[in-house]
Design a protein around this motif. Structure first.
Motif, mmCIF file in Angstrom:
data_model
loop_
_atom_site.group_PDB
_atom_site.id
_atom_site.type_symbol
_atom_site.label_atom_id
_atom_site.label_comp_id
_atom_site.label_asym_id
_atom_site.label_seq_id
_atom_site.Cartn_x
_atom_site.Cartn_y
_atom_site.Cartn_z
ATOM 1 N N ARG A 49 5.783 8.307 0.634
ATOM 2 C CA ARG A 49 5.734 7.825 1.799
ATOM 3 C C ARG A 49 5.149 8.720 2.718
ATOM 4 O O ARG A 49 4.989 8.294 4.055
ATOM 5 C CB ARG A 49 6.928 6.640 1.896
ATOM 6 N N THR A 50 5.937 9.714 2.763
ATOM 7 C CA THR A 50 6.050 10.308 4.073
ATOM 8 C C THR A 50 4.006 10.978 4.301
ATOM 9 O O THR A 50 3.590 11.259 4.529
ATOM 10 C CB THR A 50 6.899 11.873 3.692
ATOM 11 N N MET A 51 3.674 11.434 2.942
ATOM 12 C CA MET A 51 2.376 12.108 2.711
ATOM 13 C C MET A 51 1.871 11.054 2.970
ATOM 14 O O MET A 51 0.169 10.945 3.238
ATOM 15 C CB MET A 51 1.822 11.873 1.297
ATOM 16 N N GLU A 52 1.547 9.476 2.755
ATOM 17 C CA GLU A 52 0.356 8.276 2.406
ATOM 18 C C GLU A 52 1.224 7.824 4.714
ATOM 19 O O GLU A 52 -0.524 7.463 5.591
ATOM 20 C CB GLU A 52 1.087 6.928 2.252
ATOM 21 N N LYS A 53 2.228 8.126 5.335
ATOM 22 C CA LYS A 53 1.494 8.206 6.284
ATOM 23 C C LYS A 53 1.433 9.400 7.628
ATOM 24 O O LYS A 53 0.609 9.128 8.598
ATOM 25 C CB LYS A 53 3.343 8.266 7.224
ATOM 26 N N ARG A 54 1.165 10.420 6.490
ATOM 27 C CA ARG A 54 1.170 11.822 7.760
ATOM 28 C C ARG A 54 -0.689 11.995 7.127
ATOM 29 O O ARG A 54 -1.297 12.241 8.474
ATOM 30 C CB ARG A 54 1.865 13.241 6.965
ATOM 31 N N ILE A 55 -1.041 11.334 6.446
ATOM 32 C CA ILE A 55 -3.432 12.162 6.269
ATOM 33 C C ILE A 55 -3.027 10.316 5.106
ATOM 34 O O ILE A 55 -2.495 9.950 3.925
ATOM 35 C CB ILE A 55 -2.622 12.347 5.067
ATOM 36 N N ARG A 56 -4.338 9.938 5.808
ATOM 37 C CA ARG A 56 -5.006 8.948 5.311
ATOM 38 C C ARG A 56 -6.079 8.728 5.434
ATOM 39 O O ARG A 56 -6.696 8.313 6.831
ATOM 40 C CB ARG A 56 -3.985 7.148 5.691
ATOM 41 N N TYR A 57 -7.045 9.066 4.515
ATOM 42 C CA TYR A 57 -8.152 9.337 4.515
ATOM 43 C C TYR A 57 -9.280 8.095 4.223
ATOM 44 O O TYR A 57 -10.439 7.621 5.324
ATOM 45 C CB TYR A 57 -9.087 10.542 3.607
ATOM 46 N N ASN A 58 -8.585 7.402 3.929
ATOM 47 C CA ASN A 58 -9.729 5.731 3.567
ATOM 48 C C ASN A 58 -8.795 4.708 4.456
ATOM 49 O O ASN A 58 -9.066 3.262 3.224
ATOM 50 C CB ASN A 58 -9.857 5.959 1.879
ATOM 51 N N ARG A 59 -8.605 4.788 5.232
ATOM 52 C CA ARG A 59 -7.700 3.608 5.852
ATOM 53 C C ARG A 59 -8.763 2.496 6.652
ATOM 54 O O ARG A 59 -9.742 3.284 6.779
ATOM 55 C CB ARG A 59 -7.077 3.842 6.691
ATOM 56 N N VAL A 60 -9.069 1.358 6.035
ATOM 57 C CA VAL A 60 -10.174 0.731 6.482
ATOM 58 C C VAL A 60 -10.013 0.715 7.989
ATOM 59 O O VAL A 60 -8.451 -0.392 8.532
ATOM 60 C CB VAL A 60 -10.125 -0.648 6.090
ATOM 61 N N LEU A 61 -10.694 0.677 9.550
ATOM 62 C CA LEU A 61 -10.662 0.912 10.219
ATOM 63 C C LEU A 61 -11.261 -0.380 10.757
ATOM 64 O O LEU A 61 -11.309 -0.707 12.347
ATOM 65 C CB LEU A 61 -10.782 2.120 11.097
ATOM 66 N N ILE A 62 -12.092 -0.965 10.372
ATOM 67 C CA ILE A 62 -12.972 -2.150 10.586
ATOM 68 C C ILE A 62 -11.821 -3.179 11.148
ATOM 69 O O ILE A 62 -11.132 -3.605 9.900
ATOM 70 C CB ILE A 62 -14.322 -2.079 10.049
#
Length: 436
Positions: free
Chosen positions: A259-272
């Motif tokens: 959970r910490t890793m996913e909150k800290r770094i997210r490269y493929n999050r959809v921003l649209i």
């Protein structure tokens, strides 16, 4: 001569297979011919190993490994015929299965009944000759079609087994998917990386999951379920074993770290955003979307003993241009828990065609992707834990021009995919529909 398929026969005297479609023969040893002959005589029956040893090596005492090697060699010689499946049935023996859906039946040139009919009279022979030519052309077109290629690929998988899995102290029986002929299917291959003494996650009452092996990696994708049996969108666990040494994963610590890793770094999050709004005379109006992106995202973790935890942040996007065709985008970013490895980025673009197939009783969507662009970015720093992933991805990046993605489960908010990452890995993903 024993008929295996409408165009493949076994000559027991000459000890070879006769392929009438390609006009070739495949040589066999006496033992291979005898074992195959016995299996053909009882299709779909489970033949005992001791019986096959007596058939293949009469009046001789040989080790069980002789039969194992014989079956392995037979499988290689039968590889050009995916409709002929020589299966291992654990602790019982072997089974020969001839699939009716995997090929187009052909008129064998040495089929006596067919020749008799063809020679009934001249006009009938001419008609049959025309039909044979037409069938040959249809067969040739079929064998060179994408449909046949996809059917062959799907035919390499089996999904006729269940294995037990314990996550966080909760036990479930889950669907196993594996390549035809793979026999290393003991449940411990998926369970042993979770330390039994620390396998406790408070609050998990039930989960749904799928397990997969491609013969090298052992992965499972799970999702905690609610009282109605539906996947809880934010309670997914995707683990893949790349090393046979038990990783000793403490599940409670793993959940907190992931959970910490996913909150800290997210490269493929959809921003649209889901829709675009503009202001006109103080009234908001919705703009009709030009196209819709179907986006899937999941995190896969690779526990290895005494190594940093590595995470693959995987995103898949589909943009339909026709009913079953469109553009395909895949993006994978790999990091480790301490950020010693800046992202290893692997992106794929291509055109896809979607097909409906079945793997045993499992209905799947197969996406045949013809790759038009691949980008692999090596970061300035790669930790020892992540170097394996860079090398494996680079190897596939060089050689893969077409890829197969399998969607084996979907609901309104999630989907389970088999992705061709360093081989084949299973991942439970979140689904978002994005209007652009």
């Amino acid at each position: 001569m024993l008929k295996v398929t409408p165009y493949l026969e076994l000559d027991c005297e000459a000890n070879h297979l006769v392929d009438h479609a390609n006009r070739t023969t495949i040589g066999l040893t006496f033992s291979e011919s005898a074992v195959l002959s016995h299996l053909i005589s009882a299709p779909d029956a489970i033949c005992d190993k001791d019986v096959l040893l007596q058939v293949g090596w009469p009046d001789r005492v040989v080790a069980a490994t002789s039969l194992t090697q014989c079956v392995s060699t037979l499988r290689k010689k039968l590889e050009p015929y995916p409709e002929v499946q020589l299966k291992t049935v654990a602790r019982r023996g072997y089974q020969l299965h001839i699939s009716l859906k995997s090929h187009v039946k052909m008129l064998a040139v040495n089929d006596a009944a067919s020749i008799k009919t063809a020679l009934f009279d001249v006009s009938l022979m001419v008609k049959v000759g025309g039909i044979i030519v037409l069938l040959s052309l249809v067969l040739l077109a079929w064998l060179n079609s994408n449909n046949y290629t996809v059917m062959q690929e799907a035919g390499k998988w089996q999904a006729d087994k269940q294995i037990p899995l314990n996550i966080g102290g909760t036990k479930e029986s889950i669907q196993l998917i594996y390549p035809t002929g793979e026999d290393r299917l003991h449940p411990s291959m998926w369970q042993k990386h979770i330390a039994p003494e620390t396998n406790h996650i408070p609050g998990i009452e039930s989960f749904n999951a799928y397990a997969l092996t491609d013969g090298e990696h052992y992965s499972f994708a799970s999702c905690e379920t609610d009282s109605d049996g539906h996947c809880i969108r934010d309670q997914m666990i995707n683990l893949t074993a790349i090393d046979l040494t038990p990783a000793g994963l403490d599940m409670k610590q793993f959940i907190a770290l992931s959970r910490t890793m996913e909150k800290r770094i997210r490269y493929n999050r959809v921003l649209i955003p889901p829709y675009v709004i503009f202001q006109e005379k103080e009234q908001k109006k919705a703009v009709e979307p030009e196209f819709i992106e179907h986006h899937y995202h999941g995190d896969i973790y690779f526990p290895v003993a005494d190594e940093l935890l590595v995470r693959a942040d995987v995103g898949l996007s589909l943009v339909y241009e026709g009913e079953n065709t469109g553009k395909f985008y895949s993006s994978t970013c790999i990091t480790d828990e301490d950020c010693l490895t800046t992202p290893i980025k692997y992106q794929i673009r291509g055109d896809f065609e979607q097909y409906k197939e079945t793997i045993d009783n499992l209905d799947v969507d197969v996406f045949h992707v013809k790759v038009t662009q691949k980008d692999l970015i090596k970061p300035d720093t790669v930790s020892a834990s992540a170097m394996h992933f860079y090398r494996e991805i680079r190897k596939h990046n060089i050689r893969d021009d077409e890829l197969f993605f399998y969607r084996i489960h979907k609901d309104k908010q999630t989907a389970v995919w088999i992705v061709p990452l360093m081989g084949n890995i299973i991942v439970w993903t979140k689904y978002e529909k994005v209007e652009l």
